[in-house]
Enzyme design. Structure first.
Site, PDB file in Angstrom:
ATOM      1  N   LYS A  17     -11.510  -3.575  17.947  1.00 38.74           N
ATOM      2  CA  LYS A  17     -10.097  -3.970  18.107  1.00 38.74           C
ATOM      3  C   LYS A  17      -9.705  -4.100  19.574  1.00 38.74           C
ATOM      4  O   LYS A  17      -8.670  -4.666  19.891  1.00 38.74           O
ATOM      5  CB  LYS A  17      -9.179  -2.951  17.442  1.00 38.74           C
ATOM      6  CG  LYS A  17      -9.477  -2.726  15.962  1.00 38.74           C
ATOM      7  CD  LYS A  17      -8.546  -3.520  15.091  1.00 38.74           C
ATOM      8  CE  LYS A  17      -8.715  -3.129  13.629  1.00 38.74           C
ATOM      9  NZ  LYS A  17      -7.757  -3.800  12.765  1.00 38.74           N
ATOM     10  N   LYS A  60       8.797 -17.540 -10.131  1.00 38.17           N
ATOM     11  CA  LYS A  60       8.013 -16.467 -10.766  1.00 38.17           C
ATOM     12  C   LYS A  60       6.839 -17.047 -11.568  1.00 38.17           C
ATOM     13  O   LYS A  60       7.017 -17.993 -12.333  1.00 38.17           O
ATOM     14  CB  LYS A  60       8.951 -15.674 -11.686  1.00 38.17           C
ATOM     15  CG  LYS A  60       8.306 -14.452 -12.285  1.00 38.17           C
ATOM     16  CD  LYS A  60       9.267 -13.733 -13.199  1.00 38.17           C
ATOM     17  CE  LYS A  60       8.499 -12.708 -14.021  1.00 38.17           C
ATOM     18  NZ  LYS A  60       9.281 -12.196 -15.116  1.00 38.17           N
ATOM     19  N   ASP A  74      -4.527  -6.540   5.010  1.00 39.93           N
ATOM     20  CA  ASP A  74      -5.484  -7.426   5.667  1.00 39.93           C
ATOM     21  C   ASP A  74      -5.326  -8.876   5.215  1.00 39.93           C
ATOM     22  O   ASP A  74      -5.732  -9.787   5.914  1.00 39.93           O
ATOM     23  CB  ASP A  74      -6.911  -6.942   5.383  1.00 39.93           C
ATOM     24  CG  ASP A  74      -7.219  -5.676   6.175  1.00 39.93           C
ATOM     25  OD1 ASP A  74      -6.843  -5.641   7.368  1.00 39.93           O
ATOM     26  OD2 ASP A  74      -7.778  -4.716   5.604  1.00 39.93           O
ATOM     27  N   PRO A  95      -2.890 -11.857  10.416  1.00 40.05           N
ATOM     28  CA  PRO A  95      -3.220 -11.610  11.822  1.00 40.05           C
ATOM     29  C   PRO A  95      -3.495 -10.133  12.035  1.00 40.05           C
ATOM     30  O   PRO A  95      -2.911  -9.288  11.343  1.00 40.05           O
ATOM     31  CB  PRO A  95      -1.945 -12.029  12.562  1.00 40.05           C
ATOM     32  CG  PRO A  95      -0.854 -11.941  11.551  1.00 40.05           C
ATOM     33  CD  PRO A  95      -1.493 -12.248  10.218  1.00 40.05           C
ATOM     34  N   ASN A 131       0.855  -1.192   0.000  1.00 39.76           N
ATOM     35  CA  ASN A 131       0.000   0.000   0.000  1.00 39.76           C
ATOM     36  C   ASN A 131       0.892   1.243   0.000  1.00 39.76           C
ATOM     37  O   ASN A 131       2.117   1.139  -0.027  1.00 39.76           O
ATOM     38  CB  ASN A 131      -0.962  -0.035   1.189  1.00 39.76           C
ATOM     39  CG  ASN A 131      -0.212  -0.064   2.500  1.00 39.76           C
ATOM     40  OD1 ASN A 131       0.473   0.881   2.851  1.00 39.76           O
ATOM     41  ND2 ASN A 131      -0.322  -1.177   3.222  1.00 39.76           N
ATOM     42  N   LYS A 186     -14.303   0.890  15.173  1.00 46.03           N
ATOM     43  CA  LYS A 186     -13.013   0.186  15.157  1.00 46.03           C
ATOM     44  C   LYS A 186     -12.423   0.091  16.565  1.00 46.03           C
ATOM     45  O   LYS A 186     -11.861  -0.935  16.955  1.00 46.03           O
ATOM     46  CB  LYS A 186     -12.049   0.933  14.223  1.00 46.03           C
ATOM     47  CG  LYS A 186     -11.086   0.035  13.497  1.00 46.03           C
ATOM     48  CD  LYS A 186     -10.448   0.731  12.311  1.00 46.03           C
ATOM     49  CE  LYS A 186     -11.080   0.314  10.999  1.00 46.03           C
ATOM     50  NZ  LYS A 186     -10.521   0.988   9.839  1.00 46.03           N
TER      51      LYS A 186
HETATM   52  O1  PMT Z   1       2.735   6.170   6.526  1.00 41.70           O
HETATM   53  P1  PMT Z   1       2.164   7.494   6.081  1.00 41.70           P
HETATM   54  O2  PMT Z   1       2.332   7.731   4.605  1.00 41.70           O
HETATM   55  O3  PMT Z   1       2.674   8.642   6.930  1.00 41.70           O
HETATM   56  O4  PMT Z   1       0.580   7.431   6.309  1.00 41.70           O
HETATM   57  C1  PMT Z   1       0.084   7.327   7.609  1.00 41.70           C
HETATM   58  C2  PMT Z   1      -1.064   6.330   7.704  1.00 41.70           C
HETATM   59  C3  PMT Z   1      -2.218   6.809   6.840  1.00 41.70           C
HETATM   60  C4  PMT Z   1      -0.624   4.936   7.235  1.00 41.70           C
HETATM   61  C5  PMT Z   1      -1.478   6.284   9.226  1.00 41.70           C
HETATM   62  O5  PMT Z   1      -1.819   7.574   9.652  1.00 41.70           O
HETATM   63  C6  PMT Z   1      -2.680   5.357   9.438  1.00 41.70           C
HETATM   64  O6  PMT Z   1      -3.830   5.741   9.355  1.00 41.70           O
HETATM   65  N1  PMT Z   1      -2.358   4.072   9.736  1.00 41.70           N
HETATM   66  C7  PMT Z   1      -3.363   3.004   9.836  1.00 41.70           C
HETATM   67  C8  PMT Z   1      -3.751   2.613   8.441  1.00 41.70           C
HETATM   68  C9  PMT Z   1      -4.688   1.426   8.429  1.00 41.70           C
HETATM   69  O7  PMT Z   1      -4.323   0.404   7.934  1.00 41.70           O
HETATM   70  O8  PMT Z   1      -5.828   1.590   9.029  1.00 41.70           O
HETATM   71  P2  PMT Z   1      -6.939   0.438   9.182  1.00 41.70           P
HETATM   72  O9  PMT Z   1      -8.157   1.204   9.433  1.00 41.70           O
HETATM   73  O10 PMT Z   1      -6.907  -0.499   8.041  1.00 41.70           O
HETATM   74  O11 PMT Z   1      -6.451  -0.360  10.455  1.00 41.70           O
HETATM   75  C10 PMT Z   1      -6.873  -0.004  11.763  1.00 41.70           C
HETATM   76  C11 PMT Z   1      -5.802  -0.287  12.765  1.00 41.70           C
HETATM   77  O12 PMT Z   1      -5.541  -1.688  12.843  1.00 41.70           O
HETATM   78  C12 PMT Z   1      -4.455   0.375  12.503  1.00 41.70           C
HETATM   79  O13 PMT Z   1      -3.942   0.752  13.757  1.00 41.70           O
HETATM   80  C13 PMT Z   1      -3.625  -0.740  11.895  1.00 41.70           C
HETATM   81  O14 PMT Z   1      -2.244  -0.575  12.189  1.00 41.70           O
HETATM   82  C14 PMT Z   1      -4.187  -1.948  12.616  1.00 41.70           C
HETATM   83  N2  PMT Z   1      -4.128  -3.215  11.859  1.00 41.70           N
HETATM   84  C15 PMT Z   1      -4.848  -3.384  10.724  1.00 41.70           C
HETATM   85  C16 PMT Z   1      -4.838  -4.600  10.098  1.00 41.70           C
HETATM   86  C17 PMT Z   1      -4.037  -5.650  10.636  1.00 41.70           C
HETATM   87  N3  PMT Z   1      -3.988  -6.833  10.043  1.00 41.70           N
HETATM   88  N4  PMT Z   1      -3.336  -5.441  11.748  1.00 41.70           N
HETATM   89  C18 PMT Z   1      -3.361  -4.242  12.369  1.00 41.70           C
HETATM   90  O15 PMT Z   1      -2.692  -4.053  13.392  1.00 41.70           O
END
Ligand code: PMT
Length: 489
Positions: free
Chosen positions: A431, A376, A366, A394, A298, A427
């Protein structure tokens, strides 16, 4: 991998650089070993040998240091406790001390000595002017490291190289910063080793100016100072008072103890609100392989997560930063663990526990590809495109929130495209974290938070929320770190 008290071993070896040189690895590898408390199998022989060469007795089975030849093996325990007591969190730091050519140069020697009292390894660099006041020998005798003086020294380049000198440090400190050195740095000159380092370093720079009061007050010096400050260079002093030239005014070098205190604060070793706390931060994207050449990832740059790690360190926390692949330099004074996939990120986070604080700012994929091929994938003429079977990754934030060793404060992030508050609040509940920082993926002007230097966020702490308007990511990080600091005081 062999579990051991690596901090004690590093101190016995004479510092982090010594371990890097011994094993031929970079600073991030040593950070990884420190975070995991282990050494790779291949390192055991050379490490035992090098520790013994410095006069220590080491048990090769447990890697426990059991004394020094000068103290007798029975003194081992006391020695280890002493070493640990001095380390406050087991973090060794490196300061590159540039000594400028002024009468206050002799005070740089005291700064060098006092920094080492805090287990900071000091490497000295001297300008030509500095050598008129003190000798490289006295600086090197006090630091126990070579004092570098020459930009064009073949020996020095072979040993260390000026770029490595500039990069492999947590802070560049200039004592005293003379009017001439400030002017050359402000104008980007690189006409000696000191100014070249100031231009090449990616570490924070702190200067302690000292000069005659008229020189300090001169508009040229003040313009240079403003320029340096605008570039993020930190300053300490100068103080008011009587000077070596007999005049009175502003221009005295700050007290060495104050300089040391400012360095400790900058390295997250002072008496900040989070002193003695361990913070775990995730940052950047995860990269999930499809085959050896393709991957799913991403647009996260790591700017927000890395800024948070640096801000927590400035508040005094010991910080472990677990990051996916990014192009940013490691923030100063944090232990960086580099990973690629979500599964590796989770393993590194669990290995870093116990922690008091966890901040999950990484954009974790995810899913990963169920059967990432070892070879490949080939495009078949006329055949339909291959279907990728995905398996859920996870959830690191959820795992940390429900962990037996749960950090006392777990902060998640939410990157949302709509209904920021509602989605973030949902969320937070799902979480199981304590707080969530919600940020909108795209701003009003169509800009995106991913990769940008600024962010606008909403902090949700249980039932309360506060809006943070658009500001540099470093300021968002400082706000979050101060809120966390206030939570722990
Ligand atoms: O890195 P930059 O370019 O500075 O951008 C910053 C950012 C946008 C990445 C950052 O500010 C941000 O929002 N990070 C979380 C991005 C995200 O994946 O959000 P989410 O809504 O999908 O996930 C929610 C939370 O669960 C996050 O804390 C994420 O780290 C966590 N997560 C998600 C999926 C997973 N499998 N494990 C996790 O721990």
């Amino acid at each position: 991998m062999k579990n051991c008290d690596l901090s004690t071993i590093i101190t016995a070896l004479g510092g982090r650089q010594a371990l890097q040189d011994l094993l031929g690895v970079g600073p991030s590898a040593v950070s990884n070993y420190l975070a995991r408390g282990t050494l790779p199998q291949r390192a055991l022989g050379p490490v035992c040998e090098a520790v013994r060469a410095r006069g220590y007795h080491i048990d090769p089975a447990s890697l426990e240091i059991i004394g020094h030849q000068d103290a007798g093996a029975g003194a081992g325990r006391g020695m280890r406790e002493g070493m640990r007591g001095g380390m406050r969190g087991g973090m060794l730091r490196r300061v590159l001390l540039i000594v400028g050519g002024g009468i206050a140069a002799y005070k740089a020697l005291e700064v060098a000595r006092r920094l080492q009292d805090h287990d900071i390894t000091v490497t000295g660099v001297m300008t030509g002017g500095a050598q008129q006041f003190i000798t490289p020998l006295s600086l090197s005798a006090l630091t126990g490291e070579k004092a570098y003086t020459d930009l064009f020294s073949l020996t020095d380049e072979a040993e260390m190289g000026h770029i490595r000198l500039a990069r492999e440090t947590d802070l560049v400190l200039v004592v005293p910063a003379t009017a001439n050195l400030m002017a050359r740095a402000a104008h980007g000159l690189a006409d000696d080793l000191a100014t070249t380092i100031l231009l090449a370093t990616t570490a924070p720079v702190m200067i302690a100016p000292a000069m005659n009061q008229a020189m300090w007050g001169h508009p040229a010096t003040q313009e240079n100072l403003a320029r340096l400050r605008a570039r993020g260079i930190l300053t300490i002093g100068p103080d008011d008072g009587g000077m070596a030239c007999g005049e009175e005014g502003t221009g005295r070098l700050s007290d060495p103890q104050e300089i040391v205190a400012a360095v400790l604060d900058q390295l997250g070793r002072g008496d900040g609100a989070l002193s003695g706390r361990h913070a775990l931060v995730t940052s950047g994207p995860t990269v999930e392989p499809i085959d050896p050449v393709r991957f799913i990832a991403n647009r996260s740059s790591g700017k927000q997560g890395h800024a948070i790690a640096a801000a927590l360190a400035r508040q005094g926390a010991r910080v472990t930063l677990v990051s996916g692949p990014v192009t940013l330099p490691p923030p100063p004074a944090v232990d960086l663990v580099e990973v690629e996939t979500a599964r590796q990120m989770l393993a590194a986070c669990e290995a870093a526990l116990p922690a008091d604080i966890a901040v999950c700012a990484a954009a974790v994929a995810d899913w990963h590809v169920a059967d990432a091929g070892a070879s490949k994938m080939k495009k078949q003429e006329g055949a339909p495109p291959p279907a990728l079977a995905l398996t859920e990754n996870p959830d690191i934030l959820k795992t940390l929130s429900t962990h037996a060793d749960r950090p006392r404060l777990v902060v998640g992030f939410a990157a949302e495209t709509e209904s920021l508050y509602e989605n973030a609040a949902a969320k937070l509940g799902r979480k199981g974290c304590d707080w969530i920082v919600a940020n909108q993926v795209a701003g009003d002007e169509g800009d995106t938070v991913f990769g940008s230097d600024s962010n606008a966020a909403m902090l949700l702490t249980g039932n309360e929320s506060e809006n943070w308007p658009r500001m540099p990511k470093a300021e968002i990080a400082d706000r979050l770190a101060s809120r966390i600091g206030a939570h722990f005081t």
